[in-house]
Structure formats: C-alpha cells, structure tokens
Scaffold this motif. Structure first.
Motif, PDB file in Angstrom:
ATOM      1  N   ASP A 130      -6.550   8.181  -0.819  1.00 11.66           N
ATOM      2  CA  ASP A 130      -6.295   6.810  -1.277  1.00 11.66           C
ATOM      3  C   ASP A 130      -7.280   6.429  -2.379  1.00 11.66           C
ATOM      4  N   THR A 131      -7.064   6.959  -3.566  1.00 11.92           N
ATOM      5  CA  THR A 131      -7.915   6.631  -4.703  1.00 11.92           C
ATOM      6  C   THR A 131      -7.777   5.150  -5.044  1.00 11.92           C
ATOM      7  N   GLY A 132      -8.909   4.445  -5.094  1.00 15.05           N
ATOM      8  CA  GLY A 132      -8.878   3.020  -5.380  1.00 15.05           C
ATOM      9  C   GLY A 132      -8.723   2.140  -4.158  1.00 15.05           C
ATOM     10  N   ASP A 133      -8.673   2.741  -2.974  1.00 14.09           N
ATOM     11  CA  ASP A 133      -8.575   2.002  -1.711  1.00 14.09           C
ATOM     12  C   ASP A 133      -7.448   0.973  -1.743  1.00 14.09           C
ATOM     13  N   LYS A 134      -6.244   1.452  -1.994  1.00 13.37           N
ATOM     14  CA  LYS A 134      -5.076   0.566  -2.097  1.00 13.37           C
ATOM     15  C   LYS A 134      -4.488   0.211  -0.734  1.00 13.37           C
ATOM     16  N   THR A 160       2.027  -0.339   7.460  1.00 16.39           N
ATOM     17  CA  THR A 160       1.598  -1.287   6.435  1.00 16.39           C
ATOM     18  C   THR A 160       0.647  -2.325   7.020  1.00 16.39           C
ATOM     19  N   VAL A 161      -0.312  -2.757   6.218  1.00 17.01           N
ATOM     20  CA  VAL A 161      -1.206  -3.834   6.644  1.00 17.01           C
ATOM     21  C   VAL A 161      -0.386  -5.073   6.980  1.00 17.01           C
ATOM     22  N   PHE A 162      -0.814  -5.840   7.994  1.00 16.32           N
ATOM     23  CA  PHE A 162      -0.189  -7.144   8.235  1.00 16.32           C
ATOM     24  C   PHE A 162      -0.922  -8.188   7.396  1.00 16.32           C
ATOM     25  N   GLY A 163      -2.184  -8.390   7.692  1.00 15.72           N
ATOM     26  CA  GLY A 163      -3.066  -9.198   6.847  1.00 15.72           C
ATOM     27  C   GLY A 163      -2.446 -10.477   6.325  1.00 15.72           C
ATOM     28  N   THR A 164      -2.754 -10.781   5.056  1.00 17.72           N
ATOM     29  CA  THR A 164      -2.159 -11.942   4.406  1.00 17.72           C
ATOM     30  C   THR A 164      -0.856 -11.519   3.720  1.00 17.72           C
ATOM     31  N   THR A 165      -0.077 -12.515   3.343  1.00 19.59           N
ATOM     32  CA  THR A 165       1.168 -12.227   2.632  1.00 19.59           C
ATOM     33  C   THR A 165       0.889 -11.437   1.358  1.00 19.59           C
ATOM     34  N   ALA A 166      -0.154 -11.836   0.637  1.00 18.95           N
ATOM     35  CA  ALA A 166      -0.490 -11.149  -0.619  1.00 18.95           C
ATOM     36  C   ALA A 166      -0.907  -9.708  -0.375  1.00 18.95           C
ATOM     37  N   GLU A 167      -1.646  -9.460   0.710  1.00 17.80           N
ATOM     38  CA  GLU A 167      -2.077  -8.090   1.014  1.00 17.80           C
ATOM     39  C   GLU A 167      -0.892  -7.201   1.368  1.00 17.80           C
ATOM     40  N   ARG A 168       0.036  -7.751   2.160  1.00 17.37           N
ATOM     41  CA  ARG A 168       1.226  -6.967   2.507  1.00 17.37           C
ATOM     42  C   ARG A 168       2.055  -6.639   1.269  1.00 17.37           C
ATOM     43  N   GLN A 169       2.258  -7.643   0.434  1.00 20.22           N
ATOM     44  CA  GLN A 169       3.055  -7.430  -0.768  1.00 20.22           C
ATOM     45  C   GLN A 169       2.420  -6.380  -1.670  1.00 20.22           C
ATOM     46  N   ALA A 170       1.110  -6.445  -1.831  1.00 21.29           N
ATOM     47  CA  ALA A 170       0.415  -5.489  -2.705  1.00 21.29           C
ATOM     48  C   ALA A 170       0.567  -4.066  -2.194  1.00 21.29           C
ATOM     49  N   GLU A 171       0.424  -3.861  -0.876  1.00 20.81           N
ATOM     50  CA  GLU A 171       0.572  -2.512  -0.330  1.00 20.81           C
ATOM     51  C   GLU A 171       1.987  -1.980  -0.514  1.00 20.81           C
ATOM     52  N   ILE A 172       2.979  -2.803  -0.210  1.00 19.99           N
ATOM     53  CA  ILE A 172       4.363  -2.356  -0.323  1.00 19.99           C
ATOM     54  C   ILE A 172       4.690  -1.986  -1.764  1.00 19.99           C
ATOM     55  N   GLN A 173       4.142  -2.721  -2.698  1.00 13.50           N
ATOM     56  CA  GLN A 173       4.406  -2.411  -4.103  1.00 13.50           C
ATOM     57  C   GLN A 173       3.688  -1.139  -4.552  1.00 13.50           C
ATOM     58  N   GLN A 174       2.685  -0.700  -3.781  1.00 10.99           N
ATOM     59  CA  GLN A 174       1.953   0.523  -4.128  1.00 10.99           C
ATOM     60  C   GLN A 174       2.554   1.785  -3.507  1.00 10.99           C
ATOM     61  N   ILE A 175       3.377   1.631  -2.468  1.00 11.83           N
ATOM     62  CA  ILE A 175       3.838   2.826  -1.751  1.00 11.83           C
ATOM     63  C   ILE A 175       4.739   3.691  -2.621  1.00 11.83           C
ATOM     64  N   ALA A 176       5.344   3.122  -3.637  1.00 10.44           N
ATOM     65  CA  ALA A 176       6.189   3.915  -4.539  1.00 10.44           C
ATOM     66  C   ALA A 176       5.383   5.016  -5.215  1.00 10.44           C
ATOM     67  N   SER A 177       4.123   4.741  -5.510  1.00  7.60           N
ATOM     68  CA  SER A 177       3.300   5.758  -6.181  1.00  7.60           C
ATOM     69  C   SER A 177       3.052   6.940  -5.258  1.00  7.60           C
ATOM     70  N   VAL A 178       2.918   6.675  -3.954  1.00 10.52           N
ATOM     71  CA  VAL A 178       2.752   7.759  -2.981  1.00 10.52           C
ATOM     72  C   VAL A 178       4.048   8.558  -2.874  1.00 10.52           C
ATOM     73  N   PHE A 179       5.166   7.856  -2.738  1.00  3.95           N
ATOM     74  CA  PHE A 179       6.463   8.525  -2.621  1.00  3.95           C
ATOM     75  C   PHE A 179       6.717   9.407  -3.839  1.00  3.95           C
ATOM     76  N   ASN A 180       6.473   8.867  -5.018  1.00  2.00           N
ATOM     77  CA  ASN A 180       6.687   9.626  -6.255  1.00  2.00           C
ATOM     78  C   ASN A 180       5.816  10.874  -6.305  1.00  2.00           C
ATOM     79  N   ALA A 181       4.556  10.706  -5.952  1.00  2.00           N
ATOM     80  CA  ALA A 181       3.628  11.831  -6.022  1.00  2.00           C
ATOM     81  C   ALA A 181       4.028  12.934  -5.059  1.00  2.00           C
ATOM     82  N   ILE A 182       4.449  12.568  -3.843  1.00  2.00           N
ATOM     83  CA  ILE A 182       4.871  13.567  -2.861  1.00  2.00           C
ATOM     84  C   ILE A 182       6.156  14.244  -3.322  1.00  2.00           C
TER      85      ILE A 182
END
Length: 285
Positions: A130-134, A160-182
């Motif tokens: 997790d480069t950048g601790d996303k 996925t993190v539950f956290g705040t709404t903003a934290e959840r949204q940020a993680e979900i928007q980042q998962i595409a980079s993991v999917f693409n890389a794999i």
C-alpha cells in the motif's frame, strides 16, 4: 485379458475419467465473520455449518463449497479453528492462509482464505503493498487453481474502511488502481475477482473509477447483507466485482441462506455470507 488389450482398456478409462473431471463448478463464499475469535465469536462449528450446509439462496440448495474468503478474522488461531471445523463438518480436508493483523490504529483485523485441498490449489497469498497508505486495511491478494479444470483465478479480498463518509469514498475510488495493477500484472491469469465487505452499495457513483476500467468491471450481488440489532437485513455492503470479458466462467451468485436470523446475528455475524460459482472445462486464459 491380454496385456495390450488391458493397457488400451485402462487408457480409455483414464481418458474418460479425465474428461468427466474436467467439467466442474468452483463454489466460492465471501463473508465478514464479525470479529471471529473475540469473546462471544468463537462458535467454530457454527461458522463451518453455515458455510458448508447453507451455501446457496435456499434451504434446499446443494451443500458444499470449495473456497472461502473471510474478513474480520481477529487472530491466526481463529482461522485455524475455522479450517479445522470445516474439515470436521464437511468430511473433506481444508487448509487456510491468514494474513498478519492489518490496520493503522490499535484496532486490527486479518483476512483469511480457506480452501478444500482436493478442489483448490493455492498458488499464492500476499498482502497488497500500500504505497502512500491509501487503505486502512490493504487487500489480500490470493491466486488459486481449480484442480478439476486447471482454471486459474486471482481474488482481491478487501474490507473497506467504515470511518467517515469521506474516508470510505476515498478508499473505494482507489481500489480501481489495485484491480488494474493485478489484472495487468499477469499475462497468464486474466480472471480477477474483487470480493469482500465494501461498506457501500454497488450502485453508488463512488465506484465509477472501478467501473471505468477496461474491459468493463461490473458487480455481482448487491443484495441486503448487513443485519441490524432487530435481526433484519439493513445494507447492501458485500459484493463481487469482475470483468465479464475475462471471467467467462461465471455461473451464479447470491446471498447465502440463513435459517434463523436472530440466532445467526447473535451467534455468528452481522453480515450474511455471499456466494458465487464458476463453471469451466479448462483454463480459459
């Protein structure tokens, strides 16, 4: 029977046996197991019976499953206990891999993968770098081979993190980079499936970075899966995501059957397991 004739007969039997075994389903479950291992969450036989006996959407569905992805597994010993219970309940040998405890704070969880050793060969199990601790909990990346058909699959097991709404949204928007890389990281295995508890309905616009991946990524299972204190289904949080162009083996999916909602909610988990099955005759990649 003369030896040459016997040899031909045996060869034919082996050929037909091989053809018969090369057509098979791979049956997969994903389940947030609600702090498995904490006090009050140690009914290992209960976990195993739910997984083995209640695979599918109805009480009359055929028993059995081949591969299970767990979230909220709290200790390595918890995973070992679930695997042992699955072996006892099913009558087949199960093995497992469990990650280290993952999380930014003092609260940490583990991911686990459980598999029938006669049906699934585990090729690798790693944790995403997790480069950048996303991510609060970086995903577990699991590569398997379906022994009966030789078909390979890569699963991304993610809570996925539950956290705040903003934290959840940020993680979900980042998962595409993991999917693409794999997906882009292997020329031999293009069948990539994201599984887990994602703390957001699959129809949310937050997923547009994932659905924009090419070939198109789409969800399987968007049913109510979280269970509230009144023993009623509440939210659509658990999903499978995949590329139809690549995962041509997809057959069926849904929410697993639960016999008694309150007993389940108070003894096992506040999430229903979800299931998916893949049918293949050979490796399609």
């Amino acid at each position: 029977m003369k030896r040459p004739v016997l040899a031909i007969f045996v060869a034919c039997l082996l050929m037909f046996a091989g053809q018969a075994s090369a057509q098979a389903y791979l049956r997969v479950v994903s389940w947030n197991m609600l702090h498995a291992g904490w006090s009050g969450q140690q009914d290992w036989n209960g976990y195993a019976r739910q997984i083995w006996n209640n695979y599918g959407s109805a009480a009359g569905a055929a028993n059995g499953v081949d591969l299970v992805f767990g979230q909220e597994v709290m200790y390595a010993e918890s995973a070992a206990s679930v695997a042992s219970a699955l072996t006892a309940v099913s009558g087949f040998t199960w093995d497992y891999r469990v990650t280290e405890a993952i999380g930014r704070s003092s609260y940490k969880e583990r991911y686990a993968v459980f598999f029938r050793t006669d049906r699934v060969q585990l090729l690798s199990s790693t944790v995403w770098t997790d480069t950048g601790d996303k991510f609060e909990r970086e995903p577990q990346i699991v590569k398997v081979r379906h022994i009966q058909t030789g078909a390979d699959y890569t699963f991304i097991n993610w809570h996925t993190v539950f956290g705040t709404t903003a934290e959840r949204q940020a993680e979900i928007q980042q998962i595409a980079s993991v999917f693409n890389a794999i997906q882009n990281g292997s020329s031999s295995d293009q069948d990539v499936i994201l599984v887990g508890d994602h703390n957001r309905e699959a129809t949310s616009p937050w997923w547009t970075t994932l659905t924009a991946v090419s070939p198109a990524v789409s969800w399987r299972v968007n049913e109510l899966t979280s269970i509230n204190a009144s023993c009623a289904f509440a939210s659509r949080y658990d999903h499978f995501w995949m590329q139809n162009n690549h995962v041509t083996e997809y057959s069926t999916s849904g929410r697993d059957y639960i016999a008694d909602m309150c007993a389940f909610r108070n003894g096992l988990s506040d999430h229903a397991p979800i299931y998916i099955s893949f049918y293949s005759t050979a490796d399609t990649d």
